[in-house]
Scaffold this motif. Structure first.
Motif, PDB file in Angstrom:
ATOM      1  N   ILE A 198      40.374  37.383  30.425  1.00 13.22           N
ATOM      2  CA  ILE A 198      41.788  37.959  30.860  1.00 13.22           C
ATOM      3  C   ILE A 198      42.275  36.934  31.697  1.00 13.22           C
ATOM      4  N   LEU A 199      43.603  36.587  31.324  1.00 11.70           N
ATOM      5  CA  LEU A 199      44.372  35.614  31.986  1.00 11.70           C
ATOM      6  C   LEU A 199      45.370  36.278  33.036  1.00 11.70           C
ATOM      7  N   THR A 200      45.505  36.151  34.295  1.00  6.99           N
ATOM      8  CA  THR A 200      46.227  36.792  35.194  1.00  6.99           C
ATOM      9  C   THR A 200      47.149  35.922  35.946  1.00  6.99           C
ATOM     10  N   LEU A 201      48.636  36.186  36.125  1.00  9.02           N
ATOM     11  CA  LEU A 201      49.376  35.214  36.542  1.00  9.02           C
ATOM     12  C   LEU A 201      50.090  36.119  37.737  1.00  9.02           C
ATOM     13  N   TYR A 202      49.918  35.713  39.035  1.00 11.63           N
ATOM     14  CA  TYR A 202      50.090  36.570  40.220  1.00 11.63           C
ATOM     15  C   TYR A 202      51.607  36.728  40.441  1.00 11.63           C
ATOM     16  N   GLU A 203      52.092  37.835  40.628  1.00  5.61           N
ATOM     17  CA  GLU A 203      53.430  38.215  41.026  1.00  5.61           C
ATOM     18  C   GLU A 203      53.471  39.148  42.061  1.00  5.61           C
ATOM     19  N   LYS A 204      54.694  39.373  42.354  1.00  6.59           N
ATOM     20  CA  LYS A 204      55.168  40.509  43.522  1.00  6.59           C
ATOM     21  C   LYS A 204      54.359  40.252  44.650  1.00  6.59           C
ATOM     22  N   ARG A 205      53.635  41.398  44.874  1.00  4.79           N
ATOM     23  CA  ARG A 205      52.929  41.502  46.167  1.00  4.79           C
ATOM     24  C   ARG A 205      51.676  40.725  46.632  1.00  4.79           C
ATOM     25  N   VAL A 206      51.263  39.918  45.551  1.00  8.35           N
ATOM     26  CA  VAL A 206      50.169  39.039  45.771  1.00  8.35           C
ATOM     27  C   VAL A 206      50.709  37.794  46.654  1.00  8.35           C
ATOM     28  N   ARG A 207      49.873  37.370  47.661  1.00 10.30           N
ATOM     29  CA  ARG A 207      50.465  36.168  48.304  1.00 10.30           C
ATOM     30  C   ARG A 207      49.359  35.005  47.946  1.00 10.30           C
ATOM     31  N   LEU A 208      49.993  33.968  47.798  1.00  9.41           N
ATOM     32  CA  LEU A 208      48.948  32.871  47.571  1.00  9.41           C
ATOM     33  C   LEU A 208      47.854  32.540  48.390  1.00  9.41           C
ATOM     34  N   GLY A 209      48.244  32.964  49.803  1.00  8.48           N
ATOM     35  CA  GLY A 209      46.998  32.827  50.631  1.00  8.48           C
ATOM     36  C   GLY A 209      46.267  33.573  50.677  1.00  8.48           C
ATOM     37  N   ASP A 210      46.315  34.846  50.077  1.00  5.51           N
ATOM     38  CA  ASP A 210      45.239  35.775  49.831  1.00  5.51           C
ATOM     39  C   ASP A 210      44.170  35.589  48.610  1.00  5.51           C
ATOM     40  N   LEU A 211      44.681  34.870  47.478  1.00  4.70           N
ATOM     41  CA  LEU A 211      43.966  34.588  46.361  1.00  4.70           C
ATOM     42  C   LEU A 211      42.377  34.058  46.464  1.00  4.70           C
ATOM     43  N   PRO A 212      42.121  33.110  47.395  1.00  6.23           N
ATOM     44  CA  PRO A 212      40.840  32.929  47.558  1.00  6.23           C
ATOM     45  C   PRO A 212      39.980  33.722  48.072  1.00  6.23           C
ATOM     46  N   PHE A 213      40.472  34.776  48.946  1.00  6.67           N
ATOM     47  CA  PHE A 213      39.809  36.046  49.192  1.00  6.67           C
ATOM     48  C   PHE A 213      39.173  36.765  47.974  1.00  6.67           C
ATOM     49  N   PHE A 214      40.229  37.020  47.214  1.00  4.55           N
ATOM     50  CA  PHE A 214      40.080  38.059  46.108  1.00  4.55           C
ATOM     51  C   PHE A 214      38.945  37.404  45.066  1.00  4.55           C
ATOM     52  N   LEU A 215      38.926  35.823  44.813  1.00  3.75           N
ATOM     53  CA  LEU A 215      38.350  35.330  43.899  1.00  3.75           C
ATOM     54  C   LEU A 215      36.822  35.061  44.509  1.00  3.75           C
ATOM     55  N   ASN A 216      36.781  34.757  45.846  1.00  8.96           N
ATOM     56  CA  ASN A 216      35.539  34.581  46.280  1.00  8.96           C
ATOM     57  C   ASN A 216      34.765  35.758  46.480  1.00  8.96           C
ATOM     58  N   LEU A 217      35.525  36.735  46.661  1.00 10.87           N
ATOM     59  CA  LEU A 217      35.082  38.024  46.826  1.00 10.87           C
ATOM     60  C   LEU A 217      34.329  38.701  45.364  1.00 10.87           C
ATOM     61  N   MET A 218      35.020  38.489  44.272  1.00  5.26           N
ATOM     62  CA  MET A 218      34.381  38.812  43.140  1.00  5.26           C
ATOM     63  C   MET A 218      33.103  38.029  42.817  1.00  5.26           C
ATOM     64  N   GLU A 219      33.036  36.601  43.092  1.00  9.36           N
ATOM     65  CA  GLU A 219      31.885  35.952  43.039  1.00  9.36           C
ATOM     66  C   GLU A 219      30.729  36.468  43.855  1.00  9.36           C
ATOM     67  N   HIS A 220      31.108  36.979  45.079  1.00  7.47           N
ATOM     68  CA  HIS A 220      30.289  37.370  46.264  1.00  7.47           C
ATOM     69  C   HIS A 220      29.422  38.764  45.572  1.00  7.47           C
ATOM     70  N   LEU A 221      30.408  39.429  45.370  1.00  9.32           N
ATOM     71  CA  LEU A 221      29.946  41.162  44.890  1.00  9.32           C
ATOM     72  C   LEU A 221      28.896  40.746  43.507  1.00  9.32           C
ATOM     73  N   ALA A 222      29.513  39.873  42.432  1.00 12.52           N
ATOM     74  CA  ALA A 222      28.610  39.945  41.283  1.00 12.52           C
ATOM     75  C   ALA A 222      27.178  39.424  41.732  1.00 12.52           C
ATOM     76  N   ALA A 223      27.190  38.386  42.588  1.00 12.81           N
ATOM     77  CA  ALA A 223      25.964  37.860  42.847  1.00 12.81           C
ATOM     78  C   ALA A 223      25.063  38.653  43.671  1.00 12.81           C
ATOM     79  N   ARG A 224      25.352  39.873  43.787  1.00 13.85           N
ATOM     80  CA  ARG A 224      24.740  40.989  44.745  1.00 13.85           C
ATOM     81  C   ARG A 224      24.606  42.246  43.740  1.00 13.85           C
TER      82      ARG A 224
END
Length: 321
Positions: A49-75
């Motif tokens: 899935i390719l996602t281009l971020y629009e609207k309410r998503v702030r650039l500064g929040d993206l590391p939180f989302f991406l790191n969170l997915m990696e963290h949850l999968a590792a657990r």
């Protein structure tokens, strides 16, 4: 998910050249959802899935989302994984938008969930909350109670064109929620948008959770309230207590609710309904021309609020403790 930004073949090919995922075979826009531009990619290396971020998503929040997915999968939580390019970077830029490729998760969403689906969701939600307890990043919920009045201010003048009397109903709900919103509840990472289209099943088994782009740090019971709203009402806005009971029981099989969470559940459910009414109302009134997007009906949640206004105890939602 939706398509606001069109991506040319040339731009996509250049973007993919930085990744080791093979040669592009097909690319198709995904119309569901309302927040970001999404494409289904099929390459010689697999499906993504390719996602281009629009609207309410702030650039500064993206590391939180991406790191969170990696963290949850590792657990052990089944969720999409960001694909890093050859330089080890997950976040890129495409057509002037921040962009990421994530792994494709097998399964299908259910349009008409039943009791067993709700029980499985409850267990998965509690598992998500448990898996996030040692996640080292924090993101405040920018769509919690403090944001609702400013959000409504931008739509209030047109609210009654969507439904007569809607503005007055929202104002009354805002007054109650702002005065009585609970604090000090057990908190941590929550999904905050776990609708049926963000949960996949293979047969009767829950196969994974997707779309973490509203994830934040907030009360666990608020996440449960969002799910009760999203899963336990039918198309006629009737609440199904047996489904609510299954969802809560599934959750408590992994993480029992505290007394404070049980007491707060009715107002949390009412607040969750108002939050989605408001964001849907803003989207309904502001669909960009030409966008491949299907705005969701805000009046679904206006009708659900009728139930929440009269609910006085967690037992009204199926809690059986």
């Amino acid at each position: 998910m939706a398509v606001y930004t069109e991506v040319s073949d040339e731009a996509l090919t250049a973007f993919l050249s930085a990744y080791g995922i093979g040669t592009l075979l097909s690319c198709k826009g995904i119309a569901e959802g309302v927040e970001n531009t999404n494409y289904f990619l099929h390459t010689t290396g697999g499906s993504y899935i390719l996602t281009l971020y629009e609207k309410r998503v702030r650039l500064g929040d993206l590391p939180f989302f991406l790191n969170l997915m990696e963290h949850l999968a590792a657990r052990g939580l089944a969720c999409p994984q960001p694909i890093r390019n050859r330089d080890g970077v997950a976040l890129g830029e495409l057509c002037g938008r921040p962009a990421v490729i994530v792994s494709f998760l097998e399964g299908v969403s259910v349009k008409r969930p039943g009791v067993d689906h709700c029980r499985a969701l409850g267990r998965a939600l509690a598992g998500l909350h448990a898996a996030g307890t040692d996640f080292g990043m924090r993101r405040d919920n920018n769509l919690s109670v403090a944001s609702w009045a400013p959000l409504f201010a931008g739509a209030e003048a047109q609210a009654d064109t969507v439904s007569p009397g809607l503005a007055a109903r929202v104002r009354a709900d805002l007054a109650v929620l702002e005065a009585g919103w609970p604090g000090g509840l057990p908190s941590g990472v929550i999904h905050a948008d776990l609708f049926t289209d963000n949960v996949f099943f293979i047969g009767d088994d829950l196969s994974g959770l997707i779309d973490f782009y509203f994830a934040c740090t907030d009360a666990f019971a608020y996440d449960l309230a969002i799910c009760l709203n999203a899963w336990c009402f039918d198309a006629d806005s009737r609440f199904h207590r047996d489904m609510g009971a299954a969802l809560i029981a599934g959750y408590e099989a992994v993480r029992p609710l505290t007394q404070a969470e049980v007491a707060a559940l009715p107002i949390l459910c009412r607040g969750a309904a108002l939050r989605f009414l408001l964001t849907r109302l803003v989207d309904w009134l502001n669909v960009p021309k030409g966008a491949l997007v299907q705005p969701k009906d805000p009046l679904e949640y206006d009708r659900r609020l009728v139930f929440h206004r009269q609910a006085g105890h967690a037992r009204d939602y199926g809690w059986g403790g």
